[in-house]
Write a protein that holds these residues in place. Structure first.
Motif, PDB file in Angstrom:
ATOM      1  N   LEU A  47       0.882  -1.188  -0.115  1.00  0.00           N
ATOM      2  CA  LEU A  47      -0.136  -0.045  -0.023  1.00  0.00           C
ATOM      3  C   LEU A  47       0.992   1.095   0.040  1.00  0.00           C
ATOM      4  CD1 LEU A  47      -2.611  -1.000   2.801  1.00  0.00           C
ATOM      5  CD2 LEU A  47      -2.840  -1.126   0.331  1.00  0.00           C
ATOM      6  N   SER A  48       0.459   2.264  -0.614  1.00  0.00           N
ATOM      7  CA  SER A  48       1.297   3.543  -0.606  1.00  0.00           C
ATOM      8  C   SER A  48       0.749   4.478   0.509  1.00  0.00           C
ATOM      9  CB  SER A  48       0.909   3.974  -2.121  1.00  0.00           C
ATOM     10  OG  SER A  48       1.274   5.660  -2.009  1.00  0.00           O
ATOM     11  N   ILE A  49       1.610   4.966   0.907  1.00  0.00           N
ATOM     12  CA  ILE A  49       1.354   5.838   2.438  1.00  0.00           C
ATOM     13  C   ILE A  49       0.761   7.318   1.549  1.00  0.00           C
ATOM     14  CG2 ILE A  49       3.457   7.062   2.565  1.00  0.00           C
ATOM     15  CD1 ILE A  49       0.914   6.050   5.466  1.00  0.00           C
ATOM     16  N   ILE A  50       1.077   7.677   0.602  1.00  0.00           N
ATOM     17  CA  ILE A  50       0.228   8.619  -0.283  1.00  0.00           C
ATOM     18  C   ILE A  50      -0.974   8.415  -0.511  1.00  0.00           C
ATOM     19  CG2 ILE A  50       0.561  10.190  -2.296  1.00  0.00           C
ATOM     20  CD1 ILE A  50       3.679   9.361  -2.182  1.00  0.00           C
ATOM     21  N   THR A  51      -1.312   7.164  -0.907  1.00  0.00           N
ATOM     22  CA  THR A  51      -2.601   6.847  -1.184  1.00  0.00           C
ATOM     23  C   THR A  51      -3.576   7.091   0.064  1.00  0.00           C
ATOM     24  OG1 THR A  51      -1.963   5.599  -3.061  1.00  0.00           O
ATOM     25  CG2 THR A  51      -4.350   5.177  -2.016  1.00  0.00           C
ATOM     26  N   ILE A  52      -2.818   6.305   1.036  1.00  0.00           N
ATOM     27  CA  ILE A  52      -3.715   6.358   2.369  1.00  0.00           C
ATOM     28  C   ILE A  52      -3.937   7.654   2.786  1.00  0.00           C
ATOM     29  CG2 ILE A  52      -3.656   5.777   4.956  1.00  0.00           C
ATOM     30  CD1 ILE A  52      -1.981   3.125   3.986  1.00  0.00           C
ATOM     31  N   LYS A  53      -2.848   8.614   2.766  1.00  0.00           N
ATOM     32  CA  LYS A  53      -3.172  10.033   3.096  1.00  0.00           C
ATOM     33  C   LYS A  53      -4.075  10.719   2.265  1.00  0.00           C
ATOM     34  CE  LYS A  53      -1.590  14.224   5.007  1.00  0.00           C
ATOM     35  NZ  LYS A  53      -2.953  14.787   4.936  1.00  0.00           N
ATOM     36  N   LYS A  54      -4.026  10.473   1.085  1.00  0.00           N
ATOM     37  CA  LYS A  54      -5.268  11.094   0.261  1.00  0.00           C
ATOM     38  C   LYS A  54      -6.719  10.537   0.589  1.00  0.00           C
ATOM     39  CE  LYS A  54      -2.445  11.897  -4.064  1.00  0.00           C
ATOM     40  NZ  LYS A  54      -2.422  11.340  -5.437  1.00  0.00           N
ATOM     41  N   LEU A  55      -6.929   9.438   0.949  1.00  0.00           N
ATOM     42  CA  LEU A  55      -8.048   8.522   1.451  1.00  0.00           C
ATOM     43  C   LEU A  55      -8.454   9.419   2.695  1.00  0.00           C
ATOM     44  CD1 LEU A  55      -7.780   5.069   0.329  1.00  0.00           C
ATOM     45  CD2 LEU A  55      -8.957   6.893  -0.920  1.00  0.00           C
ATOM     46  N   CYS A  56      -7.662   9.515   3.590  1.00  0.00           N
ATOM     47  CA  CYS A  56      -7.583  10.237   4.908  1.00  0.00           C
ATOM     48  C   CYS A  56      -8.276  11.561   4.620  1.00  0.00           C
ATOM     49  CB  CYS A  56      -6.513  10.119   5.827  1.00  0.00           C
ATOM     50  SG  CYS A  56      -6.278   8.317   6.591  1.00  0.00           S
ATOM     51  N   ASP A  57      -7.613  12.348   3.675  1.00  0.00           N
ATOM     52  CA  ASP A  57      -7.988  13.662   3.533  1.00  0.00           C
ATOM     53  C   ASP A  57      -9.278  13.809   2.998  1.00  0.00           C
ATOM     54  OD1 ASP A  57      -5.364  14.679   4.091  1.00  0.00           O
ATOM     55  OD2 ASP A  57      -4.718  14.924   2.057  1.00  0.00           O
ATOM     56  N   GLY A  58      -9.673  12.741   1.979  1.00  0.00           N
ATOM     57  CA  GLY A  58     -10.970  12.723   1.627  1.00  0.00           C
ATOM     58  C   GLY A  58     -12.088  12.557   2.817  1.00  0.00           C
ATOM     59  N   LEU A  59     -11.545  11.734   3.608  1.00  0.00           N
ATOM     60  CA  LEU A  59     -12.588  11.581   4.959  1.00  0.00           C
ATOM     61  C   LEU A  59     -12.513  12.520   5.745  1.00  0.00           C
ATOM     62  CD1 LEU A  59     -11.941   7.613   5.037  1.00  0.00           C
ATOM     63  CD2 LEU A  59     -14.100   8.513   4.210  1.00  0.00           C
ATOM     64  N   ASP A  60     -11.662  13.651   5.540  1.00  0.00           N
ATOM     65  CA  ASP A  60     -11.510  14.540   6.629  1.00  0.00           C
ATOM     66  C   ASP A  60     -10.840  14.142   8.030  1.00  0.00           C
ATOM     67  OD1 ASP A  60     -11.487  17.341   7.199  1.00  0.00           O
ATOM     68  OD2 ASP A  60     -13.419  17.432   8.167  1.00  0.00           O
ATOM     69  N   MET A  61      -9.916  13.250   8.054  1.00  0.00           N
ATOM     70  CA  MET A  61      -9.402  12.817   8.980  1.00  0.00           C
ATOM     71  C   MET A  61      -7.868  12.906   8.960  1.00  0.00           C
ATOM     72  SD  MET A  61     -10.234   8.688   8.870  1.00  0.00           S
ATOM     73  CE  MET A  61     -10.165   8.642  10.643  1.00  0.00           C
ATOM     74  N   THR A  62      -7.109  12.830   9.954  1.00  0.00           N
ATOM     75  CA  THR A  62      -5.588  12.821  10.055  1.00  0.00           C
ATOM     76  C   THR A  62      -5.149  11.410   9.934  1.00  0.00           C
ATOM     77  OG1 THR A  62      -5.394  12.782  12.613  1.00  0.00           O
ATOM     78  CG2 THR A  62      -5.465  14.941  11.381  1.00  0.00           C
ATOM     79  N   LEU A  63      -3.848  11.260   9.603  1.00  0.00           N
ATOM     80  CA  LEU A  63      -3.337   9.927   9.532  1.00  0.00           C
ATOM     81  C   LEU A  63      -3.342   9.424  10.972  1.00  0.00           C
ATOM     82  CD1 LEU A  63      -0.238  10.159   7.067  1.00  0.00           C
ATOM     83  CD2 LEU A  63      -2.347   8.950   6.819  1.00  0.00           C
ATOM     84  N   GLY A  64      -3.224  10.357  11.885  1.00  0.00           N
ATOM     85  CA  GLY A  64      -2.989   9.875  13.420  1.00  0.00           C
ATOM     86  C   GLY A  64      -4.459   9.257  13.923  1.00  0.00           C
ATOM     87  N   GLU A  65      -5.343  10.105  13.277  1.00  0.00           N
ATOM     88  CA  GLU A  65      -6.919   9.562  13.827  1.00  0.00           C
ATOM     89  C   GLU A  65      -7.114   8.161  13.048  1.00  0.00           C
ATOM     90  OE1 GLU A  65      -9.390  13.409  14.019  1.00  0.00           O
ATOM     91  OE2 GLU A  65      -8.771  13.016  12.249  1.00  0.00           O
TER      92      GLU A  65
END
Length: 80
Positions: A47-65
């Motif tokens: 998995l790409s951390i960049i993709t995970i970050k983009k999906l989190c951004d789309g869900l309006d949440m931080t990587l920490g959350e």
């Protein structure tokens, strides 16, 4: 449980809670639906951390959350 399994499970959990389908998640995150479907595919390992970050951004949440759950805390070390 692998890291990938935990990530996929977490995204499914959040999407179910918010009533969001896979295509909607892709649109919110500005990625193609095939990117999300590919990530959810059990045969794909990395998995790409960049993709995970983009999906989190789309869900309006931080990587920490996103990663702050007992499932991630309980994962075994990858290096043995």
């Amino acid at each position: 449980m692998t890291v990938k399994d935990a990530v996929v499970q977490r995204f499914r959990q959040i999407c179910n809670q918010k009533g969001i389908k896979t295509n909607e998640l892709a649109n919110l995150a500005g990625v193609t639906p095939s990117t999300v479907y590919s990530m959810m595919d059990g045969n794909r390992r990395d998995l790409s951390i960049i993709t995970i970050k983009k999906l989190c951004d789309g869900l309006d949440m931080t990587l920490g959350e996103f990663f702050s759950t007992p499932e991630f805390d309980a994962l075994e070390q990858e290096i043995k």
